[in-house]
Structure formats: structure tokens, C-alpha cells
Design a protein around this motif. Structure first.
Motif, short mmCIF file in Angstrom:
data_model
loop_
_atom_site.label_atom_id
_atom_site.label_comp_id
_atom_site.label_asym_id
_atom_site.label_seq_id
_atom_site.Cartn_x
_atom_site.Cartn_y
_atom_site.Cartn_z
N VAL A 141 0.82 -1.21 0.00
CA VAL A 141 0.00 0.00 0.00
C VAL A 141 0.86 1.26 0.00
O VAL A 141 0.52 2.26 -0.62
CB VAL A 141 -0.94 -0.02 1.23
N GLY A 142 1.99 1.21 0.70
CA GLY A 142 2.76 2.43 0.89
C GLY A 142 3.98 2.58 0.00
O GLY A 142 4.57 3.65 -0.06
N LEU A 143 4.40 1.52 -0.69
CA LEU A 143 5.58 1.63 -1.55
C LEU A 143 5.31 1.17 -2.98
O LEU A 143 5.48 1.94 -3.92
CB LEU A 143 6.73 0.79 -0.97
N LEU A 144 4.88 -0.10 -3.10
CA LEU A 144 4.78 -0.66 -4.45
C LEU A 144 3.70 0.05 -5.26
O LEU A 144 3.91 0.47 -6.39
CB LEU A 144 4.49 -2.16 -4.38
N TYR A 145 2.52 0.19 -4.64
CA TYR A 145 1.43 0.86 -5.36
C TYR A 145 1.81 2.29 -5.73
O TYR A 145 1.66 2.69 -6.89
CB TYR A 145 0.14 0.80 -4.53
N PRO A 146 2.36 3.10 -4.77
CA PRO A 146 2.78 4.45 -5.16
C PRO A 146 3.79 4.46 -6.31
O PRO A 146 3.71 5.31 -7.19
CB PRO A 146 3.40 5.01 -3.89
N ILE A 147 4.72 3.49 -6.31
CA ILE A 147 5.71 3.52 -7.38
C ILE A 147 5.07 3.18 -8.72
O ILE A 147 5.32 3.82 -9.74
CB ILE A 147 6.88 2.57 -7.05
N TYR B 135 1.98 3.76 -9.45
CA TYR B 135 1.18 4.96 -9.71
C TYR B 135 2.05 6.04 -10.35
O TYR B 135 1.64 6.72 -11.29
CB TYR B 135 0.64 5.43 -8.37
N MET B 136 3.28 6.15 -9.82
CA MET B 136 4.18 7.18 -10.33
C MET B 136 4.57 6.87 -11.77
O MET B 136 4.64 7.76 -12.61
CB MET B 136 5.41 7.26 -9.47
N TRP C 295 -0.27 16.35 -15.99
CA TRP C 295 -1.11 16.34 -14.80
C TRP C 295 -0.70 17.47 -13.86
O TRP C 295 0.48 17.64 -13.57
CB TRP C 295 -0.93 14.98 -14.11
N ILE D 67 -6.40 12.42 -11.02
CA ILE D 67 -5.51 11.77 -11.98
C ILE D 67 -6.27 11.28 -13.20
O ILE D 67 -5.76 11.27 -14.32
CB ILE D 67 -4.70 10.63 -11.32
N LEU E 30 3.06 17.63 -12.11
CA LEU E 30 3.26 16.34 -11.46
C LEU E 30 3.76 15.29 -12.43
O LEU E 30 4.59 14.46 -12.08
CB LEU E 30 1.96 15.88 -10.81
N ALA F 31 7.43 15.78 -12.92
CA ALA F 31 8.14 15.38 -11.71
C ALA F 31 8.20 13.87 -11.60
O ALA F 31 9.22 13.30 -11.19
CB ALA F 31 7.45 15.97 -10.47
N ALA F 32 7.11 13.20 -12.01
CA ALA F 32 7.09 11.74 -11.95
C ALA F 32 8.11 11.15 -12.92
O ALA F 32 8.84 10.21 -12.58
CB ALA F 32 5.69 11.22 -12.26
N SER G 241 11.43 11.53 -11.41
CA SER G 241 11.61 10.54 -10.36
C SER G 241 12.00 9.20 -10.96
O SER G 241 12.83 8.49 -10.41
CB SER G 241 10.33 10.35 -9.55
#
Lengths: 304, 289
Positions: free
Chosen positions: A24-30, A32-33, A41, A47, A262, A265-266, A269
């Protein structure tokens, strides 16, 4: 549930909470990015409302002067910092590898700079570099030299943040190098001494080669971490003057919050992530090779 | 090898002393500045002679002190509140990371199961992700999908996820060293996997837990970037307030250094209490990666 299937489930039950947080806090955000990096965006849109523009963020970044500038700054900063810290840290470890009373107190003092918040480290150095109240310029003035524009001159600013980073992180290398030195096999050192090797010969032919695996991993770890440095520079110069100290992390955060792009920036990243991924894979493969070699040596010893 | 009463070169001690001074001097400067009024900081002549005062600390903590201050015209409550926020966020995220992290580390070391390779590989890879990379997605997801922006739960979730890979990695190296016979004996006595874990394994890896908790606390306590993006006025942490007060044109160095000192004190205390564990944790990673 039978005891058998129960015991088959056990490892998953141990893993589930951590795996949940990381998904939930790492894989999904990455993930998503990575998706967001293909979008045009801005923060006021959902989104789903953003336009899909394919690879345009990536290609326009490659042609973007200020992005290339920040990439250069990042690479310059990281390479200078890692090389200098390795030289000083390993050198000090070789010098100080003796029986010293109170070595544990010394080590405690040396890890202080790493434990303090980067924000605070930035504050301290910004204060010391201050043009009029800072300690460096006061000393220079007392000794009759011209004050140096530590943070306000684009030539000096990069050097200033490099000095601050060296202060903060050299102890890390030093402590790891010292640990490596003290775990070297005593027999090899004794043997070389009996054969009449001088201190220098011992260092070059025995100590350094034996320490090399640890030193390479240490250097890579430090290199990976040097790409994460952000707060110290943010507090000291905020990337300025001009773009002279704007490392990638800082550029990402400014693109997201100031320029409100965004998607760009993504994409940025992602470039940074690819760079770090390469380094991590190199470290991983290197570790595997070392392990394999050790295993084969051990096997050879056992067979012979 | 070395005899205990071996005489060392005086230059050797000079080098040691210089190193100690170099590592402590900036911290000492910050500490001494935090006891000075801004007039003292700015004055040309003052270097060593000044009248130490606690006024800066009183200014910073004005809303949590029990007595009235005469020298503060307007009490800015933001710092006192931020200190509380920082404490809550850092402590809770450390707790959660530790519990979930050591369970996962135990599973990765002691069990052979499907997906073990993938899991430990992913953990290793995730270690390198810099907070700046998480900025955009975390902002987007936490605001629009989880609706956790500005809450403790939101930021704690980020910190737990961010710290887990490192904690699992450190704890693995501690769990590997436990003799397996210890656990087998407990199994034979009829303990199940969870009993073995909580009653046998956890007590043995206490030093590892100490190291891991200090590293986690340090990250959660010191982090700025994501806190700045996610938190609002009421839930802001100390690093965010410090950076915000820096943007002003006229910096009151005494007050800002007092704030910095308050932020630095917990990690400094940890360092002195548990330096041995910290160093073990640091070396565990690199010396045997």
C-alpha cells in the motif's frame, strides 16, 4: 484446518502485515508514479482527468537545460562526495587501527553527525557559512583575509555543500572500514610481518585487498545514499544560487510543488529511480559473486 | 600483538583530538548560539564572552510552559504543537515498523515457502527508493484516493512503508545468528510458531531491535519532504516548522538554533545510550550484506 496446512500458512501470516504496508505504501505508489509519468497532470486535477501524453515528459526532459544541469550537479556532487569520503574514511581507519583506550567513546562522537536531523545539519552549516556572523568568515577576517561568499557564489556553493556532506558522512565510511580492518584474519598479518613486510607493504598488499569487498559495498551504499541527500541542501542553499546546487531530489520537489507539473516530476523521479536501480543491481550482483567465490574456496579447502 | 601499555606517537593523539573537535564543533556552536540573544549573535566583538540565557527556548516553547513570559509579545504555538506531533508520529511509526518488520524478517530467515525469493528481493530493492521519488505518488494517492492527507494515520503509513525494507534487512542479519537448536528445543516442548517467535526469538534479538528502532525513529523524526507535502497546519512536524520559519528574511539565529537543538536532542541521547547497537546495526548491513 489441519495442522499441516496450518503450518504451511504460518510464514504468510508472519509476512502479511509487513507485505500489506509495503504494497500500500511503496509498491502501489511507485506503480502509480510510473503511470503518472505518462500524463500531463497538475495538482488541481484528479488523476483520471489528466491527459495521456505518452513519452513526451521523458523526451522533453532530455532536452531541458535545467534538468540536464541538475543531473550534472547530482552526479558531480555524488561522485566527489563518495570519492573524498572513501579516501579520508579509509585513510583514517588505517591510521587509527590500534589499541586505543576509549575507542568506543570516540566512535560514539563520530556517529553523532549522522544521527542528527539533516535539517539541523543544514542549519548549523548555514549558520557557520553566514557572510557576517558565520564562524568561517569571522576567522578569515581576523586573520586578515577576504571573506568568502560560501553560499551566495555559484562557484563556492557546491563546494560548501560538499564540505558539509563530508563532515556528516565520512564517519560512516570510517566506522565500516575500521570494522572491516578489525575482522581481518590475524594470521595473514602475522605471516607478512614475519616475512618482513613494512607497514606500507602490509597496507597495500594485504589489508586493502582483503578489505576490498567490504569497501566496495560501503562505497555503493554511500553512493546510493548520496542521491537521497535533500534536506541539508534545501536548508543551506535551496538549490541556488541559480541552479548551481539543485540536485535531482530538489528539482523533483520543486517541479511538483512550485511548477505544479506532477507528470514531469514523476518522469524525473523515474530517471532517478532507474539510476539507483542500476547501482543496486550492481551491488547485488557483486555480493552474489563474492559469496559464490567464497563458497567455492571453502569447498576447495574441504575437498583438499 | 599490541601490548596494552604501548606508547603511541603524540601526533597520533593530536590527530584524534582534531577529529573529535571537528565532529563536535558545529554541534557546540549550535548549542552555544541557542543560549545567546540575537544582539549577542549579531555583535561584531562577542565570541566567547556572552551572558547565557534560556530565553530562546522559552520563546520556542511558549505555549507549553506553565508560566507567563515577559519577553514574548506574541506566543507562536506552532512549535510546541509540532513537537507533540513529531513525537506521536515518530513513536507510533517506530512501533508498527518494528512489530511488522521483525515478524517478516523471521519468516524470511526461518521458513522456506513460495514467494520467499521474490519477497526478499523486493525488500532489498525497495531500500534504495529515495523519499523524493515517493513525493508525487504519495501526494496524489493520499489526497485523492486514501483521503489521508493531513492526518497522523497517513504520514505514519508512509513512514512505516519507507522504513520496513531497512528494518527487515537489519533484523534478518540478527535472526540468522540465533542457533536453530534453541527454536527446535522449544518446538519439541510443544510451542507453536508464534510462541517460539515471541518467547524465544524476540528476547534474543533485543540488540537488533534496539538498533532497528533507533534507525526508524531517526528517519520518522527527521523527515521533512513528505511531511511537508502531506501535513497541514495542525499536524505539522518539527522539521517542517523549522524550514517554514527559515524562509523569513530576517533570521533570529538564537531562536532557530534553540529549535534545532530541541530537534537534535532525542537522536543525540539515543546515540549516547545505544551507540554500540547503532554501530552493530550499521556494520551488519555492509560487512555482511
Amino acid at each position: 484446518m489441519s495442522t499441516n496446512s496450518m503450518s504451511r500458512m504460518t510464514p504468510y501470516m508472519f509476512l502479511a502485515p509487513a507485505a500489506g504496508f509495503m504494497i500500500v505504501g511503496l509498491l502501489y505508489p511507485i506503480g502509480y508514479m510510473i503511470y503518472a509519468s505518462f500524463l500531463d497532470w497538475n495538482p488541481s486535477q484528479l488523476i483520471g482527468e489528466a491527459d495521456f501524453i505518452g513519452l513526451r515528459n521523458y523526451t522533453s526532459l532530455l532536452g531541458d537545460e535545467s534538468f540536464r544541469e541538475s543531473l550534472t550537479v547530482t552526479l558531480k556532487f555524488s561522485s566527489i562526495v563518495v570519492v573524498t569520503e572513501m579516501l579520508i574514511g579509509v585513510g583514517l581507519a588505517l591510521l587509527l587501527d590500534r589499541n586505543i583506550r576509549g575507542i568506543s567513546v570516540l566512535r560514539t562522537i563520530f556517529i553523532l553527525p549522522m544521527m542528527i536531523a539533516p535539517i539541523v545539519v543544514g542549519l548549523m552549516w548555514r549558520y557557520m557559512y553566514h557572510p557576517s556572523v558565520g564562524v568561517f568568515n569571522r576567522i578569515l577576517k581576523d586573520w586578515g583575509f577576504e571573506p568568502i561568499p560560501w553560499l551566495s557564489d555559484s562557484g563556492w556553493a557546491l563546494a560548501s555543500i560538499i564540505i558539509a556532506d563530508i563532515w556528516q558522512w565520512t564517519p560512516f565510511i570510517f566506522i565500516l572500514a575500521l570494522a572491516a580492518l578489525q575482522s581481518l584474519p590475524r594470521s595473514a598479518l602475522e605471516a607478512s610481518r614475519i616475512d618482513g613486510a613494512s607497514g606500507w607493504q602490509q597496507i597495500i598488499h594485504i589489508k586493502l585487498p582483503l578489505m576490498l569487498p567490504v569497501l566496495i559495498v560501503t562505497g555503493l551504499l554511500r553512493l546510493i545514499d548520496s542521491f537521497k541527500v535533500l534536506e541539508v541542501i534545501l536548508v543551506m542553499t535551496n538549490g541556488g544560487p541559480g541552479l548551481s546546487t539543485e540536485i535531482m531530489s530538489l528539482r523533483i520537489s520543486r517541479t511538483a510543488s512550485e511548477f505544479r507539473e506532477l507528470g514531469v516530476a514523476a518522469a524525473m523521479s523515474n530517471y532517478l529511480l532507474l539510476l539507483l536501480l542500476t547501482l543496486t543491481i550492481i551491488m547485488f550482483v557483486y555480493n552474489k559473486i563474492i559469496d559464490a567465490r567464497e563458497a567455492s574456496v571453502r569447498q576447495a579447502v574441504e575437498e583438499g | 600483538m599490541h601490548s596494552t601499555n604501548e606508547r603511541q606517537n603524540p601526533a597520533f593523539y593530536a590527530l584524534l583530538a582534531a577529529l573529535v573537535v571537528m565532529s563536535i564543533a558545529p554541534i557546540y556552536l549550535m548549542l552555544s548560539t541557542s543560549f545567546r540573544l540575537n544582539v549577542d549573535v549579531m555583535s561584531e566583538t562577542s565570541s566567547l564572552l556572552f551572558f547565557p540565557t534560556l530565553q530562546n527556548y522559552e520563546t520556542v516553547l511558549c505555549n507549553v510552559l506553565w508560566y507567563q513570559l515577559d519577553h514574548v509579545d506574541y506566543c507562536d504555538p506552532s512549535f510546541g504543537r509540532a513537537l507533540g506531533n513529531s513525537l506521536i508520529i515518530a513513536l507510533i511509526s517506530t512501533g508498527i515498523t518494528l512489530v511488522t518488520g521483525c515478524m517478516a524478517a523471521y519468516a524470511l530467515v526461518r521458513f522456506r515457502f513460495m514467494g520467499r525469493g521474490t519477497m526478499s528481493m523486493t525488500t532489498l530493492m525497495m531500500r534504495m527508493v529515495p523519499p523524493a521519488v515517493l513525493l508525487v505518488p504519495v501526494f496524489g494517492i493520499w489526497t485523492f484516493q486514501y483521503q489521508l492527507d493531513g492526518t497522523y494515520a497517513g504520514i505514519i503509513m508512509v513512514y512505516v512503508a519507507m522504513n520496513l525494507p531497512f528494518v527487515i534487512w537489519i533484523l534478518q542479519s540478527f535472526i540468522v545468528q540465533i542457533p536453530i537448536q534453541l527454536e527446535e528445543a522449544a518446538r519439541i516442548d510443544g510451542a507453536n510458531a508464534f510462541q517460539v517467535f515471541f518467547l524465544i526469538v524476540l528476547p534474543v534479538i533485543k540488540p537488533g531491535l534496539a538498533a532497528a528502532s533507533i534507525f526508524t525513529f531517526r528517519i520518522a523524526w527527521n523527515e521533512f519532504l513528505i511531511a511537508n507535502a502531506l501535513l497541514d497546519r495542525n499536524t505539522r512536524t518539527v522539521p517542517v516548522t523549522i524550514v517554514n520559519s527559515l524562509t523569513e528574511y530576517d533570521i533570529n539565529w538564537g531562536v532557530i538554533m534553540a529549535t534545532g537543538m530541541l530537534l537534535a536532542i532525542p537522536p543525540i541521547i539515543f546515540t549516547f545510550v545505544a551507540s554500540k547497537q547503532i554501530i552493530t546495526g550499521m556494520t551488519a548491513g555492509a560487512v555482511k550484506g
